[in-house]
Design a protein around this motif. Structure first.
Motif, PDB file in Angstrom:
ATOM      1  N   ASP A 220       0.945   1.611   1.270  1.00 57.09           N
ATOM      2  CA  ASP A 220       2.343   2.021   1.125  1.00 57.09           C
ATOM      3  C   ASP A 220       2.545   3.061   0.034  1.00 57.09           C
ATOM      4  O   ASP A 220       3.463   3.883   0.137  1.00 57.09           O
ATOM      5  N   HIS A 221       1.710   3.050  -1.001  1.00 53.81           N
ATOM      6  CA  HIS A 221       1.995   3.858  -2.187  1.00 53.81           C
ATOM      7  C   HIS A 221       0.904   4.860  -2.536  1.00 53.81           C
ATOM      8  O   HIS A 221       1.024   5.535  -3.558  1.00 53.81           O
ATOM      9  N   CYS A 222      -0.124   4.982  -1.736  1.00 56.96           N
ATOM     10  CA  CYS A 222      -1.193   5.951  -2.007  1.00 56.96           C
ATOM     11  C   CYS A 222      -1.453   6.745  -0.725  1.00 56.96           C
ATOM     12  O   CYS A 222      -2.170   6.268   0.169  1.00 56.96           O
ATOM     13  N   PRO A 223      -0.904   7.932  -0.605  1.00 65.23           N
ATOM     14  CA  PRO A 223      -1.099   8.714   0.624  1.00 65.23           C
ATOM     15  C   PRO A 223      -2.564   9.020   0.920  1.00 65.23           C
ATOM     16  O   PRO A 223      -2.959   9.073   2.092  1.00 65.23           O
ATOM     17  N   ALA A 224      -3.373   9.220  -0.111  1.00 65.35           N
ATOM     18  CA  ALA A 224      -4.775   9.584   0.107  1.00 65.35           C
ATOM     19  C   ALA A 224      -5.557   8.462   0.778  1.00 65.35           C
ATOM     20  O   ALA A 224      -6.536   8.718   1.485  1.00 65.35           O
TER      21      ALA A 224
END
Length: 548
Positions: free
Chosen positions: A82-86
């Motif tokens: 949810d919070h780390c696009p990579a």
């Protein structure tokens, strides 16, 4: 769709029902008040659907998958997604694989729908029939466990009924139905006949409440489990003392049984199991205290967790790397430098944790050595990694601000005035930001200083030390005088053997002709002396008269 937020919301909605279940069974939860920071704290930037950039940290998803197991691994992976696009796609694929090891069909469906919505390629070995098969198997096993429990109740075997409730609760827990899991665990309490059964029941309720993030329930049952452990230890000690006394009276018949290697190994295994259980309770309590913003209590709970237990037995709860991160931030924000040195830096147990996280070790050492610039630089480097921890991130900004404020206070303590330009360079910030922080610290009374905003100089507030010394001396003198006068009065009263006449006699028993005499007597005291009896007025017994 935010998967981790959906899970947290559904868990929060079940908490009121859980409170009703616990209260109906005779348990009361500790309603912990949220301890807000002072008015100087700002709103955390890690709120809502924030995004974290980990390109410069070298963080890998294997760190989570190799350190955790069970539902905790799944929830951490979903939070990272949810919070780390990579790592979004990789975290979703990995979590989908681990969900298939459970009966958590509702979460599996949510993750699968999210991947289809975002056009994420599904793995080739994905079993398309897993959902239906698992749902069918879950229902069949649920019916079997429910039937077994009814049979146990018919037979009225307490231990079987207790184990039936536990098995049913474990089945609900594996499927993510924490509400029904806690309901089954709490119902088993009526069939607990030994302290060991009570400990098992408490641990089950704590585990389900932990996943629901019902922290008051966690802390309540942690205290109950600790009481049960103490009761068990006292029972064990009393039984061992009685057996040793029996062995002394009849050595020929009991020596073989006392020295039986099998009994010794069983006892040692029980002691080791209880020690692991105590460490697990400390982890649960520490995370619950952290969630309720009691950072110092959280740090002290974490400090009591054995490294061996954490690294070998707590993969379903916490990793050693995560625990030392919690310890570092909570202790830096609340502990004194002497406590940091004694409880963490010089602790043999904590040294083993610090070897796994060199960056955390360097932060602690630089803070203790007052190398604040390096300390803050290292803290900023690991901030993005810490922002991927769902239990720490709500408090991350608050803890960072508290640590910065302690650094500013300690930095300015030995000076009468300090250049704000130099301070800003040492603290890796700008002058404007530093000035705002200083203003908040001055308003809160943590620093007694004045700011020369034009020349950017911080001055210690002028205080007349001689005036404060005089005021303190006068206060002590007045207090001593008051005590001395009271002692002299008491001494005079004892010396003349003063007695006070009882005025509780009802006026109805007195003669009407003696009203005036009665009123006069009630206002006077009878003082027997060596030369005779003497009547004294109340005004004669003042402090000055007694001393004269």
């Amino acid at each position: 769709m935010n998967l981790s937020r959906n899970f947290e919301g559904s868990a929060h909605n079940q908490q009121m029902d859980i409170q009703n279940i616990v209260s109906s069974s005779g348990d009361t939860n500790n309603n912990l008040s949220m301890q807000h920071t002072n008015g100087n704290s700002t709103t955390s930037t890690y709120e809502g659907n924030y995004q974290v950039n980990i390109s410069s940290t070298g963080f890998e998803l294997d760190t989570i998958t190799s350190s955790y197991t069970g539902l905790m691994r799944i929830y951490r992976l979903l939070y990272i997604a949810d919070h780390c696009p990579a790592l979004h796609n990789e975290a979703l694929l990995t979590s989908l694989k681990y969900i298939q090891e459970t009966h958590f069909t509702s979460l599996y469906k949510q993750v699968l729908d999210e991947m289809k919505k975002q056009n994420i390629p599904l793995p080739n070995d994905l079993d398309s029939t897993w959902y239906e098969k698992t749902q069918r198997g879950y229902t069949q096993k649920l019916e079997k466990l429910d039937t077994d429990l009814r049979n146990f109740r018919t037979n009225s075997i307490k231990d079987s009924i207790r184990r039936g409730h536990d098995d049913l609760g474990d089945h609900y827990l594996d499927a993510g139905d924490f509400f029904n899991a806690i309901r089954c665990y709490v119902r088993s309490r009526d069939y607990c006949v030994t302290p060991r059964h009570m400990i098992t029941m408490c641990m089950n309720v704590i585990k389900a409440s932990f996943y629901m993030q019902n922290w008051s329930n966690v802390l309540s049952y942690v205290s109950k489990a600790e009481q049960a452990i103490e009761s068990l230890e006292s029972t064990t000690k009393s039984s061992s003392s009685s057996s040793s006394s029996t062995a002394t009276t009849t050595p020929s018949t009991t020596t073989a049984s006392v020295m039986n290697p099998m009994d010794v190994s069983t006892t040692n295994a029980t002691i080791a199991s209880d020690a692991i259980l105590g460490s697990r309770l400390k982890v649960y309590a520490g995370i619950a205290e952290l969630a309720t913003k009691r950072y110092k209590l959280a740090a002290r709970h974490f400090l009591g967790v054995s490294f061996e237990h954490c690294s070998n037995h707590f993969q379903d709860l916490i990793s050693p790397q995560t625990l030392i991160q919690y310890v570092c931030l909570c202790s830096l924000a609340t502990f004194e430098r002497s406590e940091l040195h004694r409880l963490i830096i010089m602790s043999p147990n904590m040294k083993q944790y610090l070897e796994l996280e060199p960056s955390v070790r360097d932060i602690l050492l630089k803070f203790y050595e007052t190398s604040y610039s390096t300390c803050l630089a290292l803290m900023s480097q690991i901030e993005s990694i810490l922002a991927l921890d769902q239990y720490l991130v709500p408090h991350l900004r608050t803890l960072y601000y508290e640590i910065r404020h302690r650094i500013i206070i300690t930095y300015f303590l030995p000076y009468k005035n300090a250049s704000m330009t130099t301070m800003a360079n040492q603290l890796n910030t700008t002058i404007d930001v530093l000035e705002d922080e200083l203003v908040s610290l001055i308003r809160s009374g943590k620093i007694k200083a004045r700011i020369d905003s034009k020349n950017k100089i911080l001055y210690v507030a002028d205080t007349d030390q001689r005036w404060h010394a005089y005021q303190h001396a006068l206060a002590i003198t007045k207090q001593s005088e008051k005590i001395t006068r009271a002692l002299l009065l008491r001494s005079a009263i004892i010396k003349v053997n003063l007695c006070v006449k009882d005025d509780s006699i009802s006026s109805s028993t007195r003669s009407p002709n003696n009203n005036n005499n009665t009123m006069n007597v009630s206002r006077r005291h009878f003082v027997p002396t060596g030369q005779g009896n003497m009547m004294m007025d109340e005004g004669d017994l003042s402090d000055d008269a007694a001393m004269n």
